[in-house]
Motif scaffolding. Structure first.
Motif, PDB file in Angstrom:
ATOM      1  N   GLU A 122       0.953  -1.385  -0.001  1.00  0.00           N
ATOM      2  CA  GLU A 122       0.021  -0.050   0.065  1.00  0.00           C
ATOM      3  C   GLU A 122       0.947   1.066   0.012  1.00  0.00           C
ATOM      4  O   GLU A 122       0.434   2.424  -0.493  1.00  0.00           O
ATOM      5  CB  GLU A 122      -0.988  -0.045   1.267  1.00  0.00           C
ATOM      6  N   TYR A 123       2.095   1.142   0.532  1.00  0.00           N
ATOM      7  CA  TYR A 123       2.856   2.389   0.519  1.00  0.00           C
ATOM      8  C   TYR A 123       4.369   1.972   0.227  1.00  0.00           C
ATOM      9  O   TYR A 123       4.820   0.725   0.623  1.00  0.00           O
ATOM     10  CB  TYR A 123       3.140   2.978   2.028  1.00  0.00           C
ATOM     11  N   PHE A 124       5.221   2.656  -0.286  1.00  0.00           N
ATOM     12  CA  PHE A 124       6.527   2.400  -0.345  1.00  0.00           C
ATOM     13  C   PHE A 124       7.348   3.789  -0.372  1.00  0.00           C
ATOM     14  O   PHE A 124       6.817   4.853  -0.421  1.00  0.00           O
ATOM     15  CB  PHE A 124       6.892   1.637  -1.737  1.00  0.00           C
ATOM     16  N   THR A 125       8.644   3.558   0.013  1.00  0.00           N
ATOM     17  CA  THR A 125       9.560   4.641   0.034  1.00  0.00           C
ATOM     18  C   THR A 125      10.520   4.783  -0.936  1.00  0.00           C
ATOM     19  O   THR A 125      10.756   3.643  -1.285  1.00  0.00           O
ATOM     20  CB  THR A 125      10.362   4.769   1.528  1.00  0.00           C
ATOM     21  N   SER A 126      11.015   5.690  -1.448  1.00  0.00           N
ATOM     22  CA  SER A 126      11.877   5.859  -2.576  1.00  0.00           C
ATOM     23  C   SER A 126      12.646   7.241  -2.707  1.00  0.00           C
ATOM     24  O   SER A 126      11.935   8.362  -2.181  1.00  0.00           O
ATOM     25  CB  SER A 126      11.397   5.612  -3.816  1.00  0.00           C
ATOM     26  N   PRO A 127      14.185   7.444  -2.699  1.00  0.00           N
ATOM     27  CA  PRO A 127      14.641   8.735  -2.902  1.00  0.00           C
ATOM     28  C   PRO A 127      14.072   9.538  -3.981  1.00  0.00           C
ATOM     29  O   PRO A 127      13.585   8.956  -5.086  1.00  0.00           O
ATOM     30  CB  PRO A 127      16.077   8.295  -3.456  1.00  0.00           C
ATOM     31  N   VAL A 128      14.030  10.664  -3.571  1.00  0.00           N
ATOM     32  CA  VAL A 128      13.084  11.743  -4.735  1.00  0.00           C
ATOM     33  C   VAL A 128      13.521  11.765  -5.885  1.00  0.00           C
ATOM     34  O   VAL A 128      12.958  11.811  -7.109  1.00  0.00           O
ATOM     35  CB  VAL A 128      13.032  13.062  -3.932  1.00  0.00           C
ATOM     36  N   GLU A 129      14.990  11.319  -6.127  1.00  0.00           N
ATOM     37  CA  GLU A 129      15.500  11.489  -7.476  1.00  0.00           C
ATOM     38  C   GLU A 129      15.007  10.310  -8.168  1.00  0.00           C
ATOM     39  O   GLU A 129      15.541  10.209  -9.307  1.00  0.00           O
ATOM     40  CB  GLU A 129      17.183  11.677  -7.472  1.00  0.00           C
ATOM     41  N   THR A 130      14.686   9.326  -7.461  1.00  0.00           N
ATOM     42  CA  THR A 130      13.961   8.064  -8.289  1.00  0.00           C
ATOM     43  C   THR A 130      12.788   8.252  -8.703  1.00  0.00           C
ATOM     44  O   THR A 130      12.271   7.118  -9.146  1.00  0.00           O
ATOM     45  CB  THR A 130      14.310   6.537  -7.524  1.00  0.00           C
ATOM     46  N   LEU A 131      12.013   9.192  -8.324  1.00  0.00           N
ATOM     47  CA  LEU A 131      10.558   9.537  -8.668  1.00  0.00           C
ATOM     48  C   LEU A 131      10.375  10.296  -9.833  1.00  0.00           C
ATOM     49  O   LEU A 131      10.704  11.437  -9.692  1.00  0.00           O
ATOM     50  CB  LEU A 131       9.922   9.819  -7.354  1.00  0.00           C
ATOM     51  N   VAL A 132       9.556   9.655 -10.835  1.00  0.00           N
ATOM     52  CA  VAL A 132       9.428  10.415 -12.098  1.00  0.00           C
ATOM     53  C   VAL A 132       7.994  10.819 -12.042  1.00  0.00           C
ATOM     54  O   VAL A 132       7.120  10.057 -12.193  1.00  0.00           O
ATOM     55  CB  VAL A 132       9.777   9.587 -13.271  1.00  0.00           C
ATOM     56  N   PRO A 133       7.681  12.150 -12.257  1.00  0.00           N
ATOM     57  CA  PRO A 133       6.396  12.679 -12.238  1.00  0.00           C
ATOM     58  C   PRO A 133       5.658  12.303 -13.357  1.00  0.00           C
ATOM     59  O   PRO A 133       6.247  12.223 -14.483  1.00  0.00           O
ATOM     60  CB  PRO A 133       6.241  14.285 -11.992  1.00  0.00           C
ATOM     61  N   VAL A 134       4.070  11.878 -13.022  1.00  0.00           N
ATOM     62  CA  VAL A 134       3.288  11.574 -14.356  1.00  0.00           C
ATOM     63  C   VAL A 134       2.054  12.250 -14.160  1.00  0.00           C
ATOM     64  O   VAL A 134       1.581  12.650 -13.299  1.00  0.00           O
ATOM     65  CB  VAL A 134       3.093  10.044 -14.654  1.00  0.00           C
ATOM     66  N   PRO A 135       1.688  12.991 -15.356  1.00  0.00           N
ATOM     67  CA  PRO A 135       0.139  13.830 -15.491  1.00  0.00           C
ATOM     68  C   PRO A 135      -0.884  12.869 -14.743  1.00  0.00           C
ATOM     69  O   PRO A 135      -0.837  11.484 -15.058  1.00  0.00           O
ATOM     70  CB  PRO A 135       0.065  14.001 -16.748  1.00  0.00           C
ATOM     71  N   ARG A 136      -1.811  13.518 -14.124  1.00  0.00           N
ATOM     72  CA  ARG A 136      -2.912  12.715 -13.383  1.00  0.00           C
ATOM     73  C   ARG A 136      -3.657  11.995 -14.476  1.00  0.00           C
ATOM     74  O   ARG A 136      -4.200  10.663 -14.415  1.00  0.00           O
ATOM     75  CB  ARG A 136      -3.803  13.552 -12.711  1.00  0.00           C
ATOM     76  N   ALA A 137      -3.843  12.605 -15.634  1.00  0.00           N
ATOM     77  CA  ALA A 137      -4.679  11.840 -16.841  1.00  0.00           C
ATOM     78  C   ALA A 137      -4.185  10.559 -17.138  1.00  0.00           C
ATOM     79  O   ALA A 137      -5.110   9.769 -17.535  1.00  0.00           O
ATOM     80  CB  ALA A 137      -4.672  12.924 -18.008  1.00  0.00           C
TER      81      ALA A 137
END
Lengths: 356, 356
Positions: A122-137
């Motif tokens: 249900e949750y995970f953690t990850s360094p912010v530089e490994t997280l790529v934003p995606v549009p909500r749509a």
């Protein structure tokens, strides 16, 4: 929180109650939306690929995830509520400098695959530089960003491999109409590559063949036209993308290439001893200035490009590939489905932990 | 003028008296200095490679030439007295657009090899855009520009093939210490690549092994350390250059590469059926992001770079590779010598038609 895990030796996914992870310094906490299932997960479950986290008796599964930022460090560019896709590889220990996606796999951790917990919780953690934003749509289909990123890296490497010579990407041939092959085909269609061909061994009517044709590509039935016969019946291509994991395709690919063409290999086949004319392979590569490039994994830049590609996909394709999403309680169906797009079978499955 | 030719079916070079050629529009007349002999010439003589010019019963041999401009069109940049090296490929008929060095060989003429007379004559003509100027100081060794151009193109293609990924050319392994392997090794030494390795199967003392070591490279005896064992005994390399024409090397090369490494293949072996683990080859390419690039022939830009490289070679190397030059009257010796640098044998031979 609920998490889908595999225990040592069990071979099957297990639903397990685990504490919600605490983000460390520089990490975001992400609320998971959906996590895709692919052939690597099957290999991980079977114990044929990857390894458990050190000193753990279980590993959280899943590497094709999309989630929503729950909390992020104040100095990061990620705001709570932002849908994101995590990359898969992490540095092992101090690790080496350099791009992780180019490192030897034994020098890396891979979340949900090798030495690090995955994203099926249900949750995970990850360094912010490994997280790529995606549009909500496109967030509901964004568990496809990981496989698209693999294709983006392969296309980037293959295109670069021809950058010193007279070459343009006008025609392409994708081997395999599984979900990886289909997103590869769609990424090439989005780039305007024409003609496009896709080989598989499927009986019509077949939903994957329908997608191949709806993308404007020509379906090539490998039972009638094996890769080695392709160039006799169609014009040889500038680029071939192998997404079958069928070992002989690495060698057969060369015969389908135009002079100066390149084949990008993505599959990870088991050992397969065969008699081959190595002289011919060697000569066919040299005499026609052809290239074979292997590609695995992807870096953040490929994920970013993959998000753009996913956005550019026709909506019907995103909807079709994200049609078979199973609730956590129904997780066994997501893993047991023979997700190959055969008649009545899903093209791709995912597990849903939450909605936007 | 005197010309060295091969007649259909003879298998041997023949000295023949021919009229001096007349330059056509846009062509220069070149007085030949020296023309190198290589394995392709042996294949042409044996009828195993190339083809005769249409409607001709003989072909003038030779494709590794250096000469001096005798006359050139008034609007060209070439002045009489300028030493030049001619490229090998010409368009066949109207031909296709695009770089000749990337075309299918069956769509090209190759001077002295396929469908067009070569340069082993006292004079030859060639379009001015196919003539690359060389400094007078290196003109006596400039029959080496053609093989160096082949290496330059391969290095250009191999380097470009890694341009999308995290890679730098720090270490390299050349397979073969024949003249092509040695100029490849020297071109890499000139670029500061270190460590450098060169594999062959030679008994010391051997002049080629001496050159390998004088270039600062480590000699690897393939009888003790086959290519497949290289990575166990040395660090795997960023780049491998295959210059043996030994078919299994195309596949074995992959095992000597570091993650992200590339192997450039130059050889043109005959058919050679062998049992190979294709799954392992496929996986070794993909899992470690490795590439295999074939390269043949070279364009004018590679010849220009090759001239710079030849100038940068240490003088002793140019002298050593240009040590075995035979007078036209002694042409049989130039072709019959087993020019492999074995004890007491020349490293490379050439025929001299005139001096500067």
């Amino acid at each position: 929180m609920q998490a889908l895990t595999v225990e040592r030796g069990s071979g099957r996914p297990t639903l397990r109650e685990l504490p919600r992870p605490e983000p460390g310094p520089g990490e975001a906490l992400v609320r998971t939306l959906r996590v895709g299932v692919d052939a690597t997960d099957a290999d991980v479950l079977a114990g044929a690929h990857g390894r458990f986290p050190e000193d753990e008796e279980y590993m959280i599964l899943g590497h094709e995830a999309v989630g929503v930022v729950e909390s992020a460090p104040a100095d990061s560019e990620l705001a709570a509520g932002q849908p994101v896709v995590p990359t898969v590889r992490r540095r092992a220990g101090a690790g080496e400098d350099g791009a992780l996606d180019m490192a030897a796999p034994e020098d890396c951790l891979e979340r949900g695959i090798a030495g690090a917990h995955g994203f099926m919780a249900e949750y995970f953690t990850s360094p912010v530089e490994t997280l790529v934003p995606v549009p909500r749509a496109v967030a509901p289909a964004a568990f496809l960003v990981e496989p698209v990123s693999v294709v983006e890296k392969a296309l980037s490497v293959a295109t670069a491999s021809r950058s010193a010579v007279d070459w343009s990407l006008d025609s392409a041939f994708v081997l395999g109409a599984g979900s990886l092959g289909l997103v590869g085909l769609a990424a090439l269609a989005d780039r305007g590559v024409d003609p496009l061909y896709c080989l598989d061994r499927r009986e019509r009517p077949d939903p994957a063949v329908d997608i191949v044709e709806r993308l404007g590509a020509t379906y090539v039935d490998g039972r009638e036209t094996p890769v080695t016969a392709f160039a006799e019946r169609h014009d040889p291509v500038d680029l071939l993308v192998e997404a079958t994991g069928h070992a002989p395709h690495a060698v057969e690919a060369v015969s389908a290439l135009a002079p100066g063409g390149v084949a990008a290999l993505l599959g990870l086949p088991d050992s397969d001893r065969q008699e081959v004319d190595l002289g011919r392979l060697h000569r066919d590569l040299v005499m026609y200035n052809r290239a074979l490039v292997g590609s695995v994994n992807a870096g953040v830049r490929h994920y970013r490009r993959a998000v753009e590609t996913l956005v550019a996909f026709p909506a019907w394709l995103r909807d079709r590939l994200a049609a078979d999403v199973f609730a956590v309680t129904d997780y066994e169906a997501a893993f047991d489905a023979r997700a190959d797009g055969g008649q009545g079978r899903p093209l791709k499955t995912a597990v849903e932990f939450d909605t936007l």
